[in-house]
Design an enzyme around this catalytic site. Structure first.
Site, PDB file in Angstrom:
ATOM      1  N   VAL A  37       0.837  -1.205   0.000  1.00  0.00           N
ATOM      2  CA  VAL A  37       0.000   0.000   0.000  1.00  0.00           C
ATOM      3  C   VAL A  37       0.872   1.255   0.000  1.00  0.00           C
ATOM      4  O   VAL A  37       0.637   2.201  -0.752  1.00  0.00           O
ATOM      5  CB  VAL A  37      -0.961  -0.004   1.210  1.00  0.00           C
ATOM      6  CG1 VAL A  37      -1.816   1.251   1.210  1.00  0.00           C
ATOM      7  CG2 VAL A  37      -1.856  -1.233   1.198  1.00  0.00           C
ATOM      8  N   THR A  52      -7.469   0.312  10.007  1.00  0.00           N
ATOM      9  CA  THR A  52      -7.999  -0.935   9.438  1.00  0.00           C
ATOM     10  C   THR A  52      -9.424  -1.237   9.904  1.00  0.00           C
ATOM     11  O   THR A  52      -9.815  -0.860  11.020  1.00  0.00           O
ATOM     12  CB  THR A  52      -7.096  -2.122   9.844  1.00  0.00           C
ATOM     13  OG1 THR A  52      -7.746  -3.339   9.474  1.00  0.00           O
ATOM     14  CG2 THR A  52      -6.847  -2.176  11.334  1.00  0.00           C
ATOM     15  N   TYR A  86      -3.766  -7.531  16.047  1.00  0.00           N
ATOM     16  CA  TYR A  86      -3.486  -6.568  14.976  1.00  0.00           C
ATOM     17  C   TYR A  86      -4.470  -5.397  15.046  1.00  0.00           C
ATOM     18  O   TYR A  86      -4.077  -4.229  15.115  1.00  0.00           O
ATOM     19  CB  TYR A  86      -3.568  -7.274  13.617  1.00  0.00           C
ATOM     20  CG  TYR A  86      -3.643  -6.319  12.453  1.00  0.00           C
ATOM     21  CD1 TYR A  86      -2.616  -5.417  12.202  1.00  0.00           C
ATOM     22  CD2 TYR A  86      -4.762  -6.302  11.606  1.00  0.00           C
ATOM     23  CE1 TYR A  86      -2.701  -4.518  11.143  1.00  0.00           C
ATOM     24  CE2 TYR A  86      -4.845  -5.422  10.552  1.00  0.00           C
ATOM     25  CZ  TYR A  86      -3.816  -4.532  10.325  1.00  0.00           C
ATOM     26  OH  TYR A  86      -3.899  -3.642   9.286  1.00  0.00           O
ATOM     27  N   GLY A  94      -8.767 -15.529  14.741  1.00  0.00           N
ATOM     28  CA  GLY A  94      -8.846 -14.064  14.663  1.00  0.00           C
ATOM     29  C   GLY A  94      -9.706 -13.544  13.537  1.00  0.00           C
ATOM     30  O   GLY A  94      -9.955 -12.339  13.450  1.00  0.00           O
TER      31      GLY A  94
END
Ligand code: UDP
Length: 329
Positions: free
Chosen positions: A12, A115, A139, A279
């Protein structure tokens, strides 16, 4: 503007760095090259090699930097469950070092790569920015912690900041695409099967509460995502921290993604069901109405066929590059 892009060698970050250079900005990149690629860095950009924790103060201390786009992070959900310490140290401590260096050097403008994982398992979709944040993995928890830190730094120190909460970024821009040493993301892995580099794709569970039993995600094209960063940078307001979701607004199941890859590549792409991955939430679909309405963001590559086609063109080019490099050796 003279800009610092952290993580500018990553997927990205390097596309955004290229787009910022196209917009006439001067770009300095901090990247430790742990997961990024040196070749993805635009020729016009300067690379400072190292971690954000080590290098932020030094680079911002040079003076003259007007804005920061912060991508550098560990970003794998599964890994974050197994090794949370890496995520808390690199993501959170790296970001705090960056925020402190911004405060000390009076750098007024920040765009942060946040995110969808900050929301966790949503109560309803599409997800809007006012919904509860309850990450299901470390995360997402680290990114949420950084979002909170940014809010308080923005208010206390007059920094103008925007967090962009990405859903599933995919596709390619020119010769930059997903090219990681250890790949874990669905679309590049499926395309590796089509290229003959893998025998089959494993589907992580088909007993999820979704229409076909496989998880649903919202795939946003990398080039549309890059445009949002430029808009955010150009419209940040001192002392304000804005949060925007970025997705295409459509959800596709893992099976639907594989089917689209079969269509685009013409390859049968064998698939096998395996266990769920720790997760993972069942469904993530973004509402991006807020950034469209407030900043005029206008994504133009929202259909999955375009995303997969661009990713496929890139994967084949990458395969050709690897093939010629092997022949030279
Ligand atoms: N996935 C899968 N097999 C793979 C890789 C991913 O079934 O080999 C699934 C994963 O469980 C998730 C979706 O594909 O539901 C997208 O995963 P990815 O890692 O691309 O992105 P994430 O949603 O974790 O950010």
């Amino acid at each position: 503007m003279k800009l610092l892009v952290t993580g500018g060698a990553g997927y990205v970050g390097s596309v955004c760095a290229a787009v910022l250079v196209e917009h006439g900005h001067e770009v300095i990149i901090i990247d430790d090259l742990s997961t990024g690629n040196r070749e993805a860095i635009p020729a016009e950009a300067e690379l400072v090699e190292g971690s954000v924790r080590e290098k932020a103060a030094e680079v911002l201390g040079r003076g003259g930097i007007e804005g920061v786009i912060h991508f550098a992070a560990r970003s794998l959900v599964g890994e974050s469950v197994l090794k949370p310490e890496i995520y808390w140290q690199d993501n959170v401590l790296g970001s705090l070092a960056l925020l402190d260096a911004m405060r000390e050097n009076g750098v007024p403008n920040l765009v942060f790569s946040s995110t969808a994982a900050t929301y966790g398992e949503p109560e309803q979709v599409p997800i809007t920015e006012d919904m509860p944040t309850a990450p299901t993995n470390p995360y997402g928890a680290t990114k949420l912690a950084i979002d909170h830190a940014i809010t308080s730094y923005a208010h206390a120190h007059g920094i103008g900041a925007t967090s962009l909460r990405y859903f599933n970024v995919a596709g390619a821009y020119g010769s930059i695409g997903e090219n990681r040493e250890v790949e874990t993301h669905l679309i590049p892995l499926v395309l590796q099967v089509a290229l003959g580099h893998r025998e089959k794709i494993f589907i992580f569970g088909d007993d999820w509460p979704t229409a076909d039993g496989t998880p649903v995600r919202d795939y946003i094209h990398i080039r549309d995502l890059a445009d949002a960063h430029v808009l955010a940078l150009e419209t940040n307001q001192p002392g304000t921290h804005r949060i925007y979701n970025l997705g295409s607004g459509d959800g596709y199941s893992v099976r639907e993604v594989i089917e689209m890859c079969r269509k685009v590549t013409g390859h049968p792409i064998p698939a096998e069901i395996t266990e769920r991955r720790a997760g993972d939430p069942a469904t993530l679909i973004a509402s991006s109405e807020k950034i469209k309405h407030e900043l005029g963001w206008n994504p133009t590559r929202t259909d999955l066929a375009t995303v997969v086609q661009d990713a496929w063109n890139f994967s084949r080019e990458l395969g050709d590059r690897a093939h010629s490099a092997a022949r030279v050796r």
